[in-house]
Write a protein that holds these residues in place. Structure first.
Motif, PDB file in Angstrom:
ATOM      1  N   LYS A   3      23.915  25.474  14.993  1.00 47.79           N
ATOM      2  CA  LYS A   3      25.304  25.723  14.599  1.00 47.79           C
ATOM      3  C   LYS A   3      25.498  27.228  14.474  1.00 47.79           C
ATOM      4  O   LYS A   3      24.536  27.986  14.293  1.00 47.79           O
ATOM      5  CB  LYS A   3      25.635  25.028  13.288  1.00 47.79           C
ATOM      6  CG  LYS A   3      25.467  23.505  13.333  1.00 47.79           C
ATOM      7  CD  LYS A   3      26.155  22.819  12.191  1.00 47.79           C
ATOM      8  CE  LYS A   3      27.642  22.833  12.362  1.00 47.79           C
ATOM      9  NZ  LYS A   3      28.338  22.002  11.366  1.00 47.79           N
ATOM     10  N   ALA A   4      26.722  27.651  14.573  1.00 49.36           N
ATOM     11  CA  ALA A   4      27.022  29.077  14.522  1.00 49.36           C
ATOM     12  C   ALA A   4      26.534  29.712  13.222  1.00 49.36           C
ATOM     13  O   ALA A   4      26.143  30.885  13.183  1.00 49.36           O
ATOM     14  CB  ALA A   4      28.520  29.282  14.691  1.00 49.36           C
ATOM     15  N   SER A   5      26.550  28.928  12.158  1.00 47.64           N
ATOM     16  CA  SER A   5      26.141  29.433  10.855  1.00 47.64           C
ATOM     17  C   SER A   5      24.628  29.379  10.653  1.00 47.64           C
ATOM     18  O   SER A   5      24.131  29.742   9.587  1.00 47.64           O
ATOM     19  CB  SER A   5      26.828  28.610   9.757  1.00 47.64           C
ATOM     20  OG  SER A   5      26.533  27.236   9.910  1.00 47.64           O
ATOM     21  N   GLY A   6      23.886  28.900  11.668  1.00 49.14           N
ATOM     22  CA  GLY A   6      22.433  28.758  11.553  1.00 49.14           C
ATOM     23  C   GLY A   6      22.036  27.307  11.733  1.00 49.14           C
ATOM     24  O   GLY A   6      22.865  26.407  11.643  1.00 49.14           O
ATOM     25  N   ALA A   7      20.756  27.079  12.015  1.00 53.56           N
ATOM     26  CA  ALA A   7      20.292  25.719  12.272  1.00 53.56           C
ATOM     27  C   ALA A   7      20.496  24.834  11.049  1.00 53.56           C
ATOM     28  O   ALA A   7      20.212  25.225   9.919  1.00 53.56           O
ATOM     29  CB  ALA A   7      18.820  25.737  12.663  1.00 53.56           C
ATOM     30  N   LEU A   8      21.003  23.643  11.295  1.00 49.65           N
ATOM     31  CA  LEU A   8      21.238  22.661  10.237  1.00 49.65           C
ATOM     32  C   LEU A   8      20.093  21.656  10.265  1.00 49.65           C
ATOM     33  O   LEU A   8      19.860  21.010  11.286  1.00 49.65           O
ATOM     34  CB  LEU A   8      22.569  21.959  10.494  1.00 49.65           C
ATOM     35  CG  LEU A   8      23.090  20.991   9.439  1.00 49.65           C
ATOM     36  CD1 LEU A   8      23.436  21.740   8.161  1.00 49.65           C
ATOM     37  CD2 LEU A   8      24.317  20.271   9.973  1.00 49.65           C
ATOM     38  N   GLU A   9      19.353  21.534   9.179  1.00 51.52           N
ATOM     39  CA  GLU A   9      18.205  20.638   9.131  1.00 51.52           C
ATOM     40  C   GLU A   9      18.597  19.302   8.505  1.00 51.52           C
ATOM     41  O   GLU A   9      19.147  19.272   7.412  1.00 51.52           O
ATOM     42  CB  GLU A   9      17.063  21.268   8.324  1.00 51.52           C
ATOM     43  CG  GLU A   9      16.474  22.516   8.964  1.00 51.52           C
ATOM     44  CD  GLU A   9      15.246  23.017   8.232  1.00 51.52           C
ATOM     45  OE1 GLU A   9      14.779  22.317   7.300  1.00 51.52           O
ATOM     46  OE2 GLU A   9      14.752  24.095   8.588  1.00 51.52           O
ATOM     47  N   ARG A  10      18.298  18.223   9.204  1.00 52.68           N
ATOM     48  CA  ARG A  10      18.541  16.883   8.684  1.00 52.68           C
ATOM     49  C   ARG A  10      17.365  15.981   9.066  1.00 52.68           C
ATOM     50  O   ARG A  10      16.841  16.077  10.176  1.00 52.68           O
ATOM     51  CB  ARG A  10      19.831  16.288   9.239  1.00 52.68           C
ATOM     52  CG  ARG A  10      21.097  16.972   8.734  1.00 52.68           C
ATOM     53  CD  ARG A  10      21.321  16.695   7.248  1.00 52.68           C
ATOM     54  NE  ARG A  10      22.573  17.242   6.776  1.00 52.68           N
ATOM     55  CZ  ARG A  10      22.740  18.488   6.315  1.00 52.68           C
ATOM     56  NH1 ARG A  10      21.699  19.321   6.285  1.00 52.68           N
ATOM     57  NH2 ARG A  10      23.914  18.900   5.899  1.00 52.68           N
ATOM     58  N   THR A  59      28.296  15.895   5.633  1.00 51.74           N
ATOM     59  CA  THR A  59      27.865  17.232   5.222  1.00 51.74           C
ATOM     60  C   THR A  59      27.460  18.056   6.440  1.00 51.74           C
ATOM     61  O   THR A  59      26.935  19.156   6.286  1.00 51.74           O
ATOM     62  CB  THR A  59      26.677  17.140   4.247  1.00 51.74           C
ATOM     63  OG1 THR A  59      25.604  16.427   4.890  1.00 51.74           O
ATOM     64  CG2 THR A  59      27.092  16.421   2.965  1.00 51.74           C
ATOM     65  N   GLY A  60      27.690  17.531   7.619  1.00 50.76           N
ATOM     66  CA  GLY A  60      27.444  18.295   8.839  1.00 50.76           C
ATOM     67  C   GLY A  60      26.523  17.610   9.823  1.00 50.76           C
ATOM     68  O   GLY A  60      26.733  17.682  11.030  1.00 50.76           O
ATOM     69  N   GLY A  61      25.477  16.950   9.322  1.00 49.16           N
ATOM     70  CA  GLY A  61      24.479  16.373  10.210  1.00 49.16           C
ATOM     71  C   GLY A  61      25.005  15.212  11.041  1.00 49.16           C
ATOM     72  O   GLY A  61      24.915  15.214  12.273  1.00 49.16           O
TER      73      GLY A  61
END
Length: 319
Positions: free
Chosen positions: A49-56, A80-82
């Motif tokens: 993601k543009a804001s940084g990797a999203l970990e799920r 929450t994004g994932g």
């Protein structure tokens, strides 16, 4: 331990299991087999993601091609994004980074009989567990709640693969039936029970199991999100060795504060399930929110899991 190395995988196929649940099959980039995993394992996905990797993190299973890994993702409302990313931004052929499989929710090798209680997307860890037990010809049964047959992911697969071992509970339509914790009273001595679903369901079944006399080590459950802390308030910590003091704000975990201040505490699950981030407590009172420590350990106030648990007032850590 914190696993920094990742695998690159390609999304081979996407199947819509229900109106809100999609199943993703992941395969190795070079056509080889992905690492094997045991029943109850999960992977952490790193979503760009543009804001940084999203970990799920998601439970893994394999109902189709040997050597691949499958996950199922329910579109959460609100997300929450994932889940929003998986449902609306992932297509077949995409390349993603995932962790190696890890298992913080293993089957007990001591159980004489395994009983799984699932609600909604909580079915996913049990898919690999049931496959493993079936291959070993061990005894198990599943109790699975959903709103309706149409919203019950893997209904046809489960019914056909494990006839007589699956019990379904639908809260809508005709013949409504609620999954009840009273079912726990029906199991024979030596049974191990496993819970996965909404936080309320996990708490209800865990409390009931204890009240019915289940030994603590016969009760297993898994969360993929930290338990909700409705009344979280700031607390303060002092490090015994250096004398340094820090505040843990209500919106931050102790683990986060330690890392922000250069204290390298290992971690893994971040939901209080694996014990990797355990820290020793020299003085102070703790609010425990983990699923790892025993009741005796919690009552001692001598240790805590820094990812989810909180202190009261001032806590002296043996660090």
């Amino acid at each position: 331990m914190h696993q920094k190395s990742t695998l690159e995988v390609r999304v081979k196929s996407i199947i819509k299991e229900t109106a809100t649940i999609k199943r993703f099959t992941l395969q190795a980039m070079n056509g080889s087999k992905l690492p094997p995993f045991s029943g109850g394992s999960h992977i952490t996905t790193h979503l760009p993601k543009a804001s940084g990797a999203l970990e799920r993190s998601y439970s893994v299973f394999n109902l189709s091609e040997p050597g691949s890994i499958e996950i199922a993702v329910r579109l959460a409302e609100p997300s929450t994004g994932g889940s929003e990313y998986w449902h609306h931004h992932v297509s077949e052929g995409d390349v993603l980074k995932v962790s190696y499989p890890k298992n913080h929710f293993p089957l007990s090798f001591q159980a004489k009989h395994h009983v799984f209680y699932a609600a909604g997307i909580g079915i996913t860890p049990f898919l690999s567990m049931m496959s493993e037990l079936s291959a070993k010809k061990q005894s198990f049964e599943l109790h699975y709640a959903a709103k309706s047959k149409e919203q019950c992911a893997f209904f046809d697969f489960l019914s056909q693969t494990y006839p007589g071992q699956c019990h379904f509970y639908f809260s809508e339509g005709e013949n409504r039936q609620r999954l009840s914790a009273k079912l726990l009273m029906d199991h024979r001595i030596g049974t191990h029970v496993y819970f996965c679903g909404p936080e309320k369901m996990i708490q209800e079944f865990t409390i009931a199991a204890k009240s019915y006399g289940y030994p603590e080590f016969n009760v297993h459950y898994e969360r993929f999100a930290p338990p909700e802390k409705k009344d979280a308030v700031p607390f303060w910590i002092t490090l015994k060795q250096s004398g340094k003091q820090f505040e843990v704000p209500e919106e931050s975990s102790l683990l986060d504060v330690l890392h922000q201040n250069g204290i390298d505490i290992p971690f893994s699950c971040r939901v209080g399930g694996c014990g990797t981030c355990e820290v020793k407590v020299a003085e102070g009172e703790i609010d425990h929110y983990d699923a790892f420590l025993t009741d005796e350990q919690r009552d001692s106030n001598r240790t805590m899991l820094s990812c989810v648990s909180r202190g009261k007032g001032n806590v002296l850590l043996d660090l």
